[in-house]
Design a protein around this motif. Structure first.
Motif, PDB file in Angstrom:
ATOM      1  N   GLY A 250       0.821  -1.214   0.000  1.00  0.00           N
ATOM      2  CA  GLY A 250       0.000   0.000   0.000  1.00  0.00           C
ATOM      3  C   GLY A 250       0.847   1.253   0.000  1.00  0.00           C
ATOM      4  N   ILE A 251       1.942   1.243   0.742  1.00  0.00           N
ATOM      5  CA  ILE A 251       2.854   2.388   0.816  1.00  0.00           C
ATOM      6  C   ILE A 251       3.465   2.674  -0.551  1.00  0.00           C
ATOM      7  CG2 ILE A 251       5.124   3.088   1.721  1.00  0.00           C
ATOM      8  CD1 ILE A 251       4.241   1.452   4.298  1.00  0.00           C
ATOM      9  N   ILE A 252       3.943   1.629  -1.203  1.00  0.00           N
ATOM     10  CA  ILE A 252       4.578   1.794  -2.517  1.00  0.00           C
ATOM     11  C   ILE A 252       3.566   2.278  -3.549  1.00  0.00           C
ATOM     12  CG2 ILE A 252       5.681   0.504  -4.399  1.00  0.00           C
ATOM     13  CD1 ILE A 252       7.052  -1.167  -2.097  1.00  0.00           C
ATOM     14  N   ALA A 253       2.335   1.782  -3.465  1.00  0.00           N
ATOM     15  CA  ALA A 253       1.285   2.249  -4.374  1.00  0.00           C
ATOM     16  C   ALA A 253       1.035   3.742  -4.185  1.00  0.00           C
ATOM     17  CB  ALA A 253      -0.005   1.463  -4.142  1.00  0.00           C
ATOM     18  N   ALA A 254       1.032   4.208  -2.936  1.00  0.00           N
ATOM     19  CA  ALA A 254       0.825   5.627  -2.663  1.00  0.00           C
ATOM     20  C   ALA A 254       1.979   6.469  -3.209  1.00  0.00           C
ATOM     21  CB  ALA A 254       0.663   5.858  -1.162  1.00  0.00           C
ATOM     22  N   LEU A 255       3.197   5.984  -3.027  1.00  0.00           N
ATOM     23  CA  LEU A 255       4.362   6.717  -3.532  1.00  0.00           C
ATOM     24  C   LEU A 255       4.336   6.820  -5.053  1.00  0.00           C
ATOM     25  CD1 LEU A 255       7.054   5.133  -1.181  1.00  0.00           C
ATOM     26  CD2 LEU A 255       6.443   7.564  -1.235  1.00  0.00           C
ATOM     27  N   LYS A 256       4.003   5.726  -5.709  1.00  0.00           N
ATOM     28  CA  LYS A 256       3.951   5.749  -7.177  1.00  0.00           C
ATOM     29  C   LYS A 256       2.833   6.662  -7.673  1.00  0.00           C
ATOM     30  CE  LYS A 256       6.108   1.298  -8.248  1.00  0.00           C
ATOM     31  NZ  LYS A 256       5.963  -0.002  -8.926  1.00  0.00           N
ATOM     32  N   ALA A 257       1.688   6.621  -6.992  1.00  0.00           N
ATOM     33  CA  ALA A 257       0.564   7.465  -7.392  1.00  0.00           C
ATOM     34  C   ALA A 257       0.901   8.950  -7.237  1.00  0.00           C
ATOM     35  CB  ALA A 257      -0.673   7.123  -6.567  1.00  0.00           C
ATOM     36  N   ALA A 258       1.805   9.267  -6.302  1.00  0.00           N
ATOM     37  CA  ALA A 258       2.227  10.649  -6.088  1.00  0.00           C
ATOM     38  C   ALA A 258       3.303  11.081  -7.078  1.00  0.00           C
ATOM     39  CB  ALA A 258       2.739  10.813  -4.659  1.00  0.00           C
ATOM     40  N   GLY A 259       3.711  10.154  -7.940  1.00  0.00           N
ATOM     41  CA  GLY A 259       4.696  10.487  -8.963  1.00  0.00           C
ATOM     42  C   GLY A 259       6.132  10.267  -8.551  1.00  0.00           C
ATOM     43  N   VAL A 260       6.356   9.515  -7.475  1.00  0.00           N
ATOM     44  CA  VAL A 260       7.723   9.221  -7.047  1.00  0.00           C
ATOM     45  C   VAL A 260       8.288   8.119  -7.938  1.00  0.00           C
ATOM     46  CG1 VAL A 260       9.195   8.433  -5.160  1.00  0.00           C
ATOM     47  CG2 VAL A 260       7.185   9.853  -4.671  1.00  0.00           C
ATOM     48  N   THR A 261       9.330   8.412  -8.648  1.00  0.00           N
ATOM     49  CA  THR A 261       9.935   7.422  -9.545  1.00  0.00           C
ATOM     50  C   THR A 261      11.174   6.767  -8.922  1.00  0.00           C
ATOM     51  OG1 THR A 261      11.141   9.226 -10.636  1.00  0.00           O
ATOM     52  CG2 THR A 261       9.066   8.514 -11.638  1.00  0.00           C
ATOM     53  N   ASP A 262      11.933   7.545  -8.148  1.00  0.00           N
ATOM     54  CA  ASP A 262      13.077   6.990  -7.420  1.00  0.00           C
ATOM     55  C   ASP A 262      12.590   6.659  -6.015  1.00  0.00           C
ATOM     56  OD1 ASP A 262      15.540   6.203  -6.513  1.00  0.00           O
ATOM     57  OD2 ASP A 262      16.358   8.238  -6.350  1.00  0.00           O
ATOM     58  N   LEU A 263      12.069   5.439  -5.851  1.00  0.00           N
ATOM     59  CA  LEU A 263      11.423   5.076  -4.602  1.00  0.00           C
ATOM     60  C   LEU A 263      12.409   5.026  -3.443  1.00  0.00           C
ATOM     61  CD1 LEU A 263       9.095   2.212  -5.875  1.00  0.00           C
ATOM     62  CD2 LEU A 263       8.352   4.447  -5.033  1.00  0.00           C
ATOM     63  N   PRO A 264      12.002   5.512  -2.271  1.00  0.00           N
ATOM     64  CA  PRO A 264      12.850   5.367  -1.086  1.00  0.00           C
ATOM     65  C   PRO A 264      12.857   3.906  -0.638  1.00  0.00           C
ATOM     66  CG  PRO A 264      10.710   6.225  -0.440  1.00  0.00           C
ATOM     67  CD  PRO A 264      10.714   6.171  -1.949  1.00  0.00           C
TER      68      PRO A 264
END
Length: 373
Positions: A250-264
């Motif tokens: 769920g966290i990664i889905a939220a980050l991707k939806a926010a446009g984060v491409t270089d994931l922490p």
């Protein structure tokens, strides 16, 4: 440690228990039950995490069948994260005169009254995976503090790797803020993960925001992460402590939806198949691999000993005190950090997943890079 040696080390926690069950090295006690027609009530907390019905339930059923010459019966109930429902399920098993109960509590405190009723009815209870309050007779779990320590240490390792030598704050971690996504307040294991992770992270990184995630649900973790992104800004989040794999998704889905491409870097726990695939893809940094079979087998073996009115004796390798009981016989199973570097030596070597299951077309190229062929 290679897979064979690791499996041998983990398996070493329960051999005395198996010896007791088969009559080796034990003195028969008065009132020991010799018949195999034992009814075991198995109560699991939810089905959000794949482990419960995919691994724990079948392993416990298989072990009980072995220990009762295929004459034992497992009555199963899943509470779907509903503490009131689990109480009713447990009370129903008491009314049906189960011989012993294995309980993985939704809410460790809320279940105490029902466990007291089981004790009043002369039905022993094994607390499985999560510690439950009330008069339990045995406890089997993983080393939960070790889980949190591993998660915290590996998150720091990833942050230092991103920062590079001589940059960032604290002990070399990337500058920015870490979001902590802890488990449910009703789960005592979550408190242990959280405390141990804080031991590793406090003073070394800046905790931007921290959440206790209701019911461990991925959708709740996703909503929390969306709130963290809105509050902190997507570019200021340098790492995420996630207490388990479902929430990591769920966290990664939220980050991707926010446009984060270089994931922490994002941590996890349970080595779910989807999480292993995310690790291969580079979306999730690590998970904690818990070998379910030794834990489930130990719970089944402890339950059968209790149903036979036998002392646990050497079956448990330690005792613990609970909020309501003292000196509860306990088995603790060690855990293993899993990253992209040891997938083959852990979940593949142990037969949890095949390479074909992990390496779906979406991650085939990454699998080849990692030598998963």
């Amino acid at each position: 440690m290679n897979a064979l040696l690791r499996r041998a080390a983990v398996a070493a926690v329960a051999p005395a228990m198996a010896m007791s069950l088969f009559g080796c090295g034990t003195t028969e006690e008065p009132g020991v039950r010799l018949s195999d027609d034992i009814v075991v009530g198995l109560l699991l907390p939810e089905n959000q995490a794949a482990r419960y019905e995919q691994f724990d339930k079948p392993v416990i059923e298989e072990r009980i069948a072995l220990l009762t010459n295929n004459k034992g019966t497992v009555r199963y109930a899943n509470a779907n994260n509903d503490a009131d429902l689990q109480t009713r399920q447990l009370e129903s098993m008491i009314e049906a005169k189960a011989d012993v109960l294995i309980v993985d509590a939704v809410d460790s405190k809320a279940i105490a009254g029902a466990i007291q009723k089981a004790d009043d009815a002369g039905i022993p209870v094994v607390a499985f995976d999560r510690l439950a309050e009330g008069p339990i007779d045995g406890y089997v779990s993983f080393d939960n503090e070790q889980v949190g320590h591993i998660q915290g240490k590996f998150l720091l390792k990833a942050l230092k790797g991103k920062a590079g030598s001589g940059s960032g704050a604290g002990s070399g971690s990337a500058s920015g803020k870490v979001v902590m996504m802890n488990g449910a307040l009703t789960d005592p294991n979550a408190a242990m993960f959280k405390k141990a992770a804080h031991t590793e992270l406090d003073g070394k990184v800046e905790i931007g925001l921290e959440y206790d995630t209701k019911d461990w649900k991925p959708e709740n973790a996703k909503a929390n992460m969306e709130a963290a992104i809105a509050s902190l800004g997507k570019d200021s989040i340098t790492g995420v402590y996630s207490a388990n794999d479902g929430m990591a998704g769920g966290i990664i889905a939220a980050l991707k939806a926010a446009g984060v491409t270089d994931l922490p870097p994002v941590t996890g726990q349970d080595a779910e198949l989807a999480a292993v695939q995310r690790i291969v893809a580079g979306d999730q940094y690590m998970t904690v691999y818990k070998q379910y079979a030794p834990e489930a087998e130990a719970a089944a073996e402890m339950a059968i000993l209790l149903a036979r009115n036998m002392s646990l004796g050497a079956a448990a390798h330690t005792d613990i005190d609970t909020p309501t009981e003292t000196s509860v016989p306990t088995v603790r199973i060690p855990v293993i950090a899993l990253t992209k570097d040891n997938i083959k030596e852990t979940v593949v070597a142990d037969g949890l997943y095949t390479v074909e299951q992990i390496c779906v077309p979406e991650v085939q190229a990454e699998c080849e890079e990692l030598g998963l062929e």
